[in-house]
Structures are given as C-alpha cells and as structure tokens.
Design an enzyme around this catalytic site. Structure first.
Site, mmCIF file in Angstrom:
data_model
loop_
_atom_site.group_PDB
_atom_site.id
_atom_site.type_symbol
_atom_site.label_atom_id
_atom_site.label_comp_id
_atom_site.label_asym_id
_atom_site.label_seq_id
_atom_site.Cartn_x
_atom_site.Cartn_y
_atom_site.Cartn_z
ATOM 1 N N SER A 139 10.377 12.891 -26.609
ATOM 2 C CA SER A 139 9.355 13.564 -27.414
ATOM 3 C C SER A 139 8.477 12.503 -28.057
ATOM 4 C CB SER A 139 10.037 14.383 -28.524
ATOM 5 O OG SER A 139 9.111 14.782 -29.519
ATOM 6 N N TYR A 152 16.093 15.048 -35.604
ATOM 7 C CA TYR A 152 15.475 15.419 -34.324
ATOM 8 C C TYR A 152 14.805 14.185 -33.696
ATOM 9 C CZ TYR A 152 12.540 17.394 -30.725
ATOM 10 O OH TYR A 152 11.941 17.632 -29.500
HETATM 11 P P1 NDP Z 1 12.671 25.972 -25.508
HETATM 12 O O1 NDP Z 1 13.370 26.355 -26.763
HETATM 13 O O2 NDP Z 1 11.644 26.894 -24.967
HETATM 14 O O3 NDP Z 1 13.751 25.669 -24.363
HETATM 15 C C1 NDP Z 1 14.906 24.931 -24.631
HETATM 16 C C2 NDP Z 1 15.893 25.091 -23.494
HETATM 17 O O4 NDP Z 1 17.061 24.310 -23.800
HETATM 18 C C3 NDP Z 1 16.354 26.541 -23.314
HETATM 19 O O5 NDP Z 1 16.364 26.841 -21.941
HETATM 20 C C4 NDP Z 1 17.767 26.545 -23.879
HETATM 21 O O6 NDP Z 1 18.561 27.440 -23.117
HETATM 22 C C5 NDP Z 1 18.215 25.111 -23.595
HETATM 23 N N1 NDP Z 1 19.307 24.691 -24.453
HETATM 24 C C6 NDP Z 1 19.317 24.515 -25.792
HETATM 25 N N2 NDP Z 1 20.556 24.170 -26.217
HETATM 26 C C7 NDP Z 1 21.345 24.139 -25.110
HETATM 27 C C8 NDP Z 1 22.712 23.854 -24.875
HETATM 28 N N3 NDP Z 1 23.548 23.533 -25.888
HETATM 29 N N4 NDP Z 1 23.184 23.903 -23.616
HETATM 30 C C9 NDP Z 1 22.363 24.218 -22.595
HETATM 31 N N5 NDP Z 1 21.065 24.507 -22.734
HETATM 32 C C10 NDP Z 1 20.562 24.466 -23.990
HETATM 33 O O7 NDP Z 1 12.041 24.526 -25.807
HETATM 34 P P2 NDP Z 1 11.147 23.536 -24.898
HETATM 35 O O8 NDP Z 1 11.025 24.003 -23.516
HETATM 36 O O9 NDP Z 1 9.922 23.250 -25.668
HETATM 37 O O10 NDP Z 1 12.060 22.232 -24.983
HETATM 38 C C11 NDP Z 1 12.638 21.610 -23.858
HETATM 39 C C12 NDP Z 1 12.913 20.165 -24.216
HETATM 40 O O11 NDP Z 1 11.689 19.505 -24.498
HETATM 41 C C13 NDP Z 1 13.791 19.974 -25.446
HETATM 42 O O12 NDP Z 1 14.648 18.875 -25.213
HETATM 43 C C14 NDP Z 1 12.795 19.647 -26.550
HETATM 44 O O13 NDP Z 1 13.364 18.876 -27.576
HETATM 45 C C15 NDP Z 1 11.763 18.882 -25.777
HETATM 46 N N6 NDP Z 1 10.404 18.824 -26.329
HETATM 47 C C16 NDP Z 1 9.738 19.960 -26.697
HETATM 48 C C17 NDP Z 1 8.441 19.853 -27.200
HETATM 49 C C18 NDP Z 1 7.643 21.040 -27.641
HETATM 50 O O14 NDP Z 1 6.699 20.867 -28.427
HETATM 51 N N7 NDP Z 1 7.920 22.232 -27.168
HETATM 52 C C19 NDP Z 1 7.773 18.550 -27.288
HETATM 53 C C20 NDP Z 1 8.593 17.443 -26.895
HETATM 54 C C21 NDP Z 1 9.843 17.586 -26.416
HETATM 55 P P3 NDP Z 1 19.686 28.416 -23.735
HETATM 56 O O15 NDP Z 1 19.262 28.760 -25.125
HETATM 57 O O16 NDP Z 1 19.687 29.576 -22.785
HETATM 58 O O17 NDP Z 1 20.923 27.612 -23.659
HETATM 59 C C1 8X3 Z 2 8.589 18.261 -30.324
HETATM 60 C C2 8X3 Z 2 7.223 17.743 -30.535
HETATM 61 O O1 8X3 Z 2 5.456 17.131 -32.259
HETATM 62 O O2 8X3 Z 2 7.042 18.935 -32.826
HETATM 63 O O3 8X3 Z 2 9.375 17.303 -29.700
HETATM 64 O O4 8X3 Z 2 7.813 16.641 -32.771
HETATM 65 S S1 8X3 Z 2 6.874 17.606 -32.181
#
Ligand code: NDP
Ligand code: 8X3
Length: 254
Positions: A139, A152
């Site tokens: 991230s 985080y």
């Molecule tokens: P979402 O919440 O839309 O998706 C997160 C996914 O992670 C879900 O499919 C969830 O599935 C899964 N997940 C969470 N905990 C677990 C677990 N313990 N075991 C297995 N699966 C798990 O978020 P994003 O798509 O935005 O995030 C995806 C990744 O990208 C994350 O690592 C996040 O930190 C990162 N990210 C997101 C950003 C954003 O702004 N959106 C920016 C930068 C990074 P389920 O609940 O079904 O298990």
């Molecule tokens: C999530 C992106 O900008 O909320 O990883 O930290 S931000």
C-alpha cells in the site's frame, strides 16, 4: 497448450475479485480463496464457463488450513505460476491510543502472518516453474506515514520489505516478486475499516474519483504478463486526486 494457474487470496471482493475476473478473461485457470464461501461459489460459477476454477474457503491466518489447501489441490491446479497475495484489511483509523489491541492483532495476523503463511507454502511450487510471479498487495501506507495508519501502515511496510528481501533470495530462480502499493481505491476496504459504517465509508470516496478495483486488476495482470527477464520490484499508484501533504508541525502557545 495448458492453462497458466493463478492463486488469488481474498477473491471475494475488491482487487481480488476484479483480478480473478480479469485473469479468467485472459484464459488463466484460477484458484480463488477467501472466507465468504457463498461469494466464492458464485464467482466460481461465473468464471468456470470460461476457465477451470477451483475455489476454497480459506482464512489465511490459519497456517495449517493454508498448508492443507495446497496439499489437497487437484493435480491440474498444482502448477501455480502466479500468486496474488491480496487478502488483507485495515481496522480503525483513529489515533493509536484509541485503537483496540484486538484490531492491531487482526491486522498483523492477516496482512503479515497470513501473507507469510501463503508465501511459505507456495515457494517450492513457484520455484519449480520455469517462470513465476508473486504479486504482494502492500500500500502507499507502506511508504508514507499518515495519522491513524499506525499498525496498518506498519503491516504494509513489512509486505514491501519482505517482497524486496524475497527478491534477493529468489534471484536466478525465475520467480519474480512485486510489491504493489496502491493508494485510495473504492472497494469494501473502508467499509471493513469502519466496521460496516456505510455512510463513513462513502464519505471517504465522495468527490475524489478514486482508483477502481479494475484499475488495480489491470496492473496486476500487466505485472504477471511481463517477460521472464523483467521484474517490477515495486509499483506505487494513486488516484490523480490523492497526493502527499505537509509534515505536521505542533507549535506551543508562546
Ligand atoms: P476488500 O475489503 O474489498 O477485499 C479484501 C479481501 O481480503 C476480501 O476478499 C476478504 O475476503 C479478504 N480477506 C480479509 N481477511 C482475510 C482472511 N483472514 N483470510 C482470507 N481472506 C481475507 O479490500 P481491497 O480489495 O481494497 O483490499 C485488497 C488488498 O489491497 C488488501 O491487502 C488491502 O490492504 C490492500 N490495499 C487496499 C487499498 C484500497 O484503498 N482499497 C489500497 C492499498 C492496498 P473474506 O472477507 O471473504 O475473507
Ligand atoms: C489503503 C490505502 O491510502 O487508505 O492501503 O492507506 S490508504
């Protein structure tokens, strides 16, 4: 010619879901995982008309479950060439002293331990392929401090540095490693961060024109499809409307 197999963690939502759909469009066979079985089953049904799909309900925090899932893969899904280490979450955005210790542990257990569990189990498989790729979702929070990011951001800094360190060990093996570092993208991420408060989540993206999960999926596919001699080490991407701000300076009254 056989299919190239991709394993996506956290395929029930956001980046993972969009990536699974895009890889299917491009003819990859898929192993999709996440905790929400119903969503996984629906996705498997949707995509299996195009490509072979194997779905497994999996909590990445459970090392034994990760290991068993890989050991039980059907033969035709065993030669995984692309690992998208995407499962992750943020919990809370308030100051550190107001955060719950349980939330901190959940973030570390998922973003750090979970990602390590999956990577460790898959390394022998990936190393046995002529060409492979690990794409780790870090991230912008790995690189830039901001209030409320504490654990985080710390967990994502681990992901970024772990990715670079893996590169060192894997150089010469044919396994590429990327730390993908997105900024604000509208997914369920904020809904999870704010514990189901839809209004608060919506307010984060209001008027921003954030990244879309499909934008990140395009980048993930692009990384996976680089020629064997190219390793994208790290890639930071933000919506145009997001940028850095000044350092905070705390002034005394006199
Ligand atoms: P979402 O919440 O839309 O998706 C997160 C996914 O992670 C879900 O499919 C969830 O599935 C899964 N997940 C969470 N905990 C677990 C677990 N313990 N075991 C297995 N699966 C798990 O978020 P994003 O798509 O935005 O995030 C995806 C990744 O990208 C994350 O690592 C996040 O930190 C990162 N990210 C997101 C950003 C954003 O702004 N959106 C920016 C930068 C990074 P389920 O609940 O079904 O298990
Ligand atoms: C999530 C992106 O900008 O909320 O990883 O930290 S931000």
């Amino acid at each position: 010619m056989g299919f190239t197999t991709v394993l996506v963690t956290g395929a029930t939502s956001g980046f993972g879901l969009a990536s699974a759909r895009l890889f299917a469009e491009h003819g990859y066979s898929l192993i999709i995982t996440g905790r929400r079985s119903e969503r996984l089953k629906a996705l498997a049904e949707e995509l299996s008309v195009k490509v072979p799909v194997h779905c497994v309900t999996l909590d990445v925090r459970d090392a034994r479950a990760v290991s068993d899932m890989v050991d039980a893969l059907p033969e035709s899904f065993r030669n995984i060439e692309v690992l998208v280490n995407n499962a992750g979450l943020a919990l809370g955005a308030g100051p550190a002293w107001e955060a719950s210790l349980e939330d901190w542990h959940t973030m570390i257990d998922t973003n750090v331990t979970g990602l390590v569990n999956v990577t460790h189990k898959l390394l022998p498989i990936l190393r046995a392929q002529p060409k492979a790729a690990i794409i780790n979702l870090a991230s912008v929070a790995a690189n830039w401090a901001y209030p409320g990011s504490h654990v985080y951001g710390g967990s994502k800094a681990f992901v970024a540095q772990f990715s670079r360190n893996l590169r060192c060990d894997l150089a010469g093996s044919g396994v590429r490693v990327t730390s993908l570092e997105p900024g604000m993208c509208e997914t369920e991420f904020s809904l999870v961060r704010f514990k189901g408060d839809q209004a608060k989540s919506d307010s984060i993206y209001q008027g921003v024109n954030p990244l879309r999960p499909e934008d990140i999926a395009d980048i993930i596919l692009w990384i996976a499809q680089q020629p064997a001699h190219i390793n994208i080490n790290s890639l930071e991407v933000m919506p145009t409307s997001q940028a850095w701000d000044n350092f905070k300076v705390v002034r005394t009254a006199d």
